[in-house]
Design an enzyme around this catalytic site. Structure first.
Site, PDB file in Angstrom:
ATOM      1  N   ASP A 166       1.621 103.121  16.957  1.00 50.89           N
ATOM      2  CA  ASP A 166       2.154 102.212  15.733  1.00 50.89           C
ATOM      3  C   ASP A 166       1.289 103.045  14.518  1.00 50.89           C
ATOM      4  OD1 ASP A 166       3.003  99.650  14.623  1.00 50.89           O
ATOM      5  OD2 ASP A 166       0.948  99.588  14.023  1.00 50.89           O
ATOM      6  N   THR A 222       6.798 101.941   8.967  1.00 54.48           N
ATOM      7  CA  THR A 222       5.675 102.716   8.609  1.00 54.48           C
ATOM      8  C   THR A 222       5.833 104.081   8.543  1.00 54.48           C
ATOM      9  OG1 THR A 222       4.565 101.990  10.279  1.00 54.48           O
ATOM     10  CG2 THR A 222       4.266 100.575   8.368  1.00 54.48           C
ATOM     11  N   THR A 223       5.890 104.369   9.933  1.00 53.27           N
ATOM     12  CA  THR A 223       6.140 106.027  10.107  1.00 53.27           C
ATOM     13  C   THR A 223       7.000 106.423   9.465  1.00 53.27           C
ATOM     14  OG1 THR A 223       5.342 105.169  12.360  1.00 53.27           O
ATOM     15  CG2 THR A 223       5.798 107.621  11.864  1.00 53.27           C
ATOM     16  N   ASP A 240       6.052  93.676  15.518  1.00 54.07           N
ATOM     17  CA  ASP A 240       7.198  94.164  14.692  1.00 54.07           C
ATOM     18  C   ASP A 240       8.546  93.751  15.074  1.00 54.07           C
ATOM     19  OD1 ASP A 240       5.404  96.454  14.240  1.00 54.07           O
ATOM     20  OD2 ASP A 240       6.027  97.931  15.266  1.00 54.07           O
TER      21      ASP A 240
HETATM   22  P1  ADP Z   1       8.499 103.273  12.170  1.00 55.98           P
HETATM   23  O1  ADP Z   1       7.205 103.073  12.129  1.00 55.98           O
HETATM   24  O2  ADP Z   1       9.180 103.954  11.111  1.00 55.98           O
HETATM   25  O3  ADP Z   1       9.271 101.950  12.433  1.00 55.98           O
HETATM   26  P2  ADP Z   1       9.068 104.063  14.832  1.00 55.98           P
HETATM   27  O4  ADP Z   1       8.522 104.820  15.672  1.00 55.98           O
HETATM   28  O5  ADP Z   1       9.447 102.500  15.139  1.00 55.98           O
HETATM   29  O6  ADP Z   1       8.804 104.292  13.343  1.00 55.98           O
HETATM   30  O7  ADP Z   1      10.703 104.715  14.844  1.00 55.98           O
HETATM   31  C1  ADP Z   1      11.602 104.287  13.896  1.00 55.98           C
HETATM   32  C2  ADP Z   1      12.926 105.333  14.046  1.00 55.98           C
HETATM   33  O8  ADP Z   1      13.242 105.488  15.488  1.00 55.98           O
HETATM   34  C3  ADP Z   1      14.034 104.900  13.435  1.00 55.98           C
HETATM   35  O9  ADP Z   1      14.932 105.795  12.706  1.00 55.98           O
HETATM   36  C4  ADP Z   1      14.983 104.117  14.496  1.00 55.98           C
HETATM   37  O10 ADP Z   1      16.450 104.278  14.219  1.00 55.98           O
HETATM   38  C5  ADP Z   1      14.716 105.259  15.637  1.00 55.98           C
HETATM   39  N1  ADP Z   1      15.324 104.496  16.844  1.00 55.98           N
HETATM   40  C6  ADP Z   1      14.706 103.502  17.502  1.00 55.98           C
HETATM   41  N2  ADP Z   1      15.407 103.099  18.746  1.00 55.98           N
HETATM   42  C7  ADP Z   1      16.096 104.396  19.113  1.00 55.98           C
HETATM   43  C8  ADP Z   1      16.871 104.834  19.935  1.00 55.98           C
HETATM   44  N3  ADP Z   1      17.081 103.973  21.034  1.00 55.98           N
HETATM   45  N4  ADP Z   1      17.602 105.942  19.944  1.00 55.98           N
HETATM   46  C9  ADP Z   1      17.478 106.573  18.795  1.00 55.98           C
HETATM   47  N5  ADP Z   1      16.751 106.528  17.628  1.00 55.98           N
HETATM   48  C10 ADP Z   1      15.866 105.411  17.908  1.00 55.98           C
HETATM   49 MG    MG Z   2       9.501 100.792  14.114  1.00 47.31          MG
END
Ligand code: ADP
Ligand code: MG
Length: 541
Positions: free
Chosen positions: A65, A98-99, A394
């Protein structure tokens, strides 16, 4: 642009003040911010890695996270801190992305750095970025699609996406359905959109059992048991009183001593105390209350008297739970027992004691006020439960955000590439140096699909080339399939996110990047104990 000044201005600043100006200040600030971005970028997306955080006391958190990582890193450099704050704001206001916000900000700064190297003034860059950001936001709004409370499939795909890569893979579907049920239970329609009171959803942790045994309890679960075993274990058609004053005379937190010389006085004192407690309990009973939630302590004698009156009492209820109980039952929290009139009471269909794992808790069901839901998060260890709780937060945040904005986009890098295309098209209408800045913005958007590919162990160049080709052919939702490295339709794959997560992440990233770019002078006052003490942050606070 001025070169770093070799000497300190002697009269302006105290001796232990450090000052860095011009290009050097920008270089250092950008470098610090990019370090923060680099620290979290390996966690982005479903194949992102975890980080193990060890705090000064040796407590360990394993997490993916972004905001948790940044918070625990206790970053001190001012510009790096600004990035951490952006992440925290994003977390607080939208709960996800956030990331993405931090990684985008890092890339916007990296691309700006190249323009600075080519002697393009920061003002030109920030103006270009702002113009580009407007077009980017429009592009996002254009591609977004509507979502409503009834769209359970879409909503659970949003919840699933929010929880990808959070180390709870085996239970993801189950937890997603809990998140959707909780969010829709507390949502109510508000025109085309919905209003969701996220504070009406409570997550309660229970160590023991498996993640799949996590469940939703309709009602409000409070992790307190009845104050006295003589009290009823369950009360139907409860009339609920909420008080935030103690039901005791001597406050054990205050060390008062009374000297009593004559034994008869002691008896008198005890009688008086008992009398006062009796009166307090009498007041509660006279209001018609059958359940009492007290935010403070309740004397054992008062507990005994309440039990004799058949009143179920919970003591030392947390403030947040008092507020939830007030919203859910319609009771008013009173500070003075004199104010405990029948109309201050709330109602619940029933109030029942429950054993959950090793803990005894109490649940309020059949609540007339705003709807309330409790998710009981079970898991084998503290770590598993904590990570599941973060994942659920989340998911609930994303489902709520989707309901509130009523708009959803697919992810997997697809929206960022659509934004890049729109901004490139806009850049083509410009001339001069601004065009370079707008282009730099468009290129920065690619960091999302590129990082998703990198984190999945794919060749980012191949993946990007294919993706851009697909978008060029009009495939709006072409995104990275992280398992195969091929292009997929992210919408059909069910990788869905609320529009507001994307718009906010982008807006925050632009805001912090332009803020950092405009700084060309860093004046740092000497720390009061900087001479002998360890540098701040090295050993925590
Ligand atoms: P954040 O803290 O920004 O939410 P995450 O680690 O949750 O970071 O990653 C979010 C990113 O991962 C987004 O760009 C989302 O579209 C992408 N994402 C989530 N699930 C998938 C998936 N199954 N396949 C490809 N990309 C994905
Ligand atoms: Mg996320």
């Amino acid at each position: 642009m001025t070169a770093p000044s070799p000497e300190r201005p002697p009269v302006l600043l105290p001796q232990d003040t450090s000052r860095i100006v011009g290009r050097e200040a920008q270089r250092l600030n950008i470098a610090a911010a990019r370090l923060v971005a680099d620290a979290v970028r390996t966690t982005l997306g479903p194949k992102g890695m975890d980080k193990m955080l060890v705090d000064p006391l040796g407590d360990i958190t394993v997490t993916n996270d972004g905001v948790t990582i940044l918070r625990e890193m206790r970053i001190e450099q001012p510009c790096a801190k600004m990035l951490v704050e952006i992440a925290a704001t994003q977390e607080r206001e939208v709960g996800d992305g956030t990331t993405t916000a931090v990684v985008l900000a890092g890339e916007l700064l990296a691309n700006a750095e190249q323009l600075l190297d080519r002697n393009i003034h920061p003002t030109v860059i920030t103006r270009g970025y702002r113009l580009a950001a407007e077009h980017a936001q429009e592009a996002l709004a254009m591609i977004a699609r509507p979502v409503r409370i009834e769209d359970h499939t879409l909503l659970s795909q949003i919840a699933m996406t929010a929880m990808t890569g959070k180390g709870i893979e085996q239970a993801r579907e189950h937890l997603a359905s809990l998140a959707v049920r909780a969010a829709t239970a507390v949502a109510h329609r508000d025109g085309d959109r919905a209003a969701v009171d996220r504070s009406a959803i409570k997550l309660e942790r229970a160590v023991g059992g498996r993640l799949e045994q996590s469940e939703i309890l309709s009602g409000l679960l409070i992790d307190k048991e009845r104050a006295n075993p003589g009290m009823p274990g369950a009360v139907a058609n409860a009339r609920i009183a909420l008080i935030d004053t103690p039901l005791e005379i001597r406050n054990p937190e205050i060390n008062a001593s009374i000297s009593i010389t004559d034994p008869r006085n002691l008896q008198g004192f005890l009688d008086m105390e008992e009398q006062m407690l009796r009166e307090m309990v009498e007041r509660v009973a006279a209001s018609g209350a059958t359940v009492l939630l007290c935010q403070k302590g309740v004397d054992d004698l008062a507990g005994h008297l309440l039990a004799k009156r058949g009143i179920l009492c919970l003591r030392r209820v947390r403030k947040g739970d008092m507020e939830r109980a007030s919203a859910a039952t319609g009771a008013r929290i009173v500070a003075d027992l004199g104010d405990l009139t029948p109309d201050a009471l709330g109602r619940a269909g029933e109030v029942v004691g429950m054993d959950i794992g090793d803990a005894s808790m109490t649940i309020l069901r059949g609540l007339p006020g705003v709807r309330a839901a409790t998710i009981l998060v079970r898991g084998s260890t503290e770590h598993v439960v904590a990570e599941a709780q973060r994942a659920l937060e989340d998911a609930i945040g994303d489902v709520s955000a989707a309901l509130v904005s009523g708009r959803v986009v697919a992810g997997a890098g697809a929206p960022e590439l659509e934004v890049a295309r729109a901004v490139q098209a806009y850049a083509a209408t410009l001339t001069g140096r601004e065009r370079l800045a707008v282009r730099a913005f468009a290129d920065a958007m690619e960091v999302v699909p590129r990082t998703l590919a990198e984190n999945a162990g794919l060749d980012p160049i191949d993946v990007l080339t294919e993706l851009k080709g697909a978008h060029g052919k009009g495939l709006t939702w072409a995104g990275v399939d992280v398992s195969t490295g091929k292009v997929m339709d992210a919408w059909d794959a069910g990788v869905l996110e609320p529009l507001s997560v994307k718009t906010r992440a982008l807006a925050s990233a632009v805001e912090v990047a332009t803020l950092i770019l405009r700084i060309d002078d860093v004046i740092q006052a000497g720390k009061p104990d900087a001479v002998n003490g360890p540098p701040d942050g090295m050993f925590g606070e």
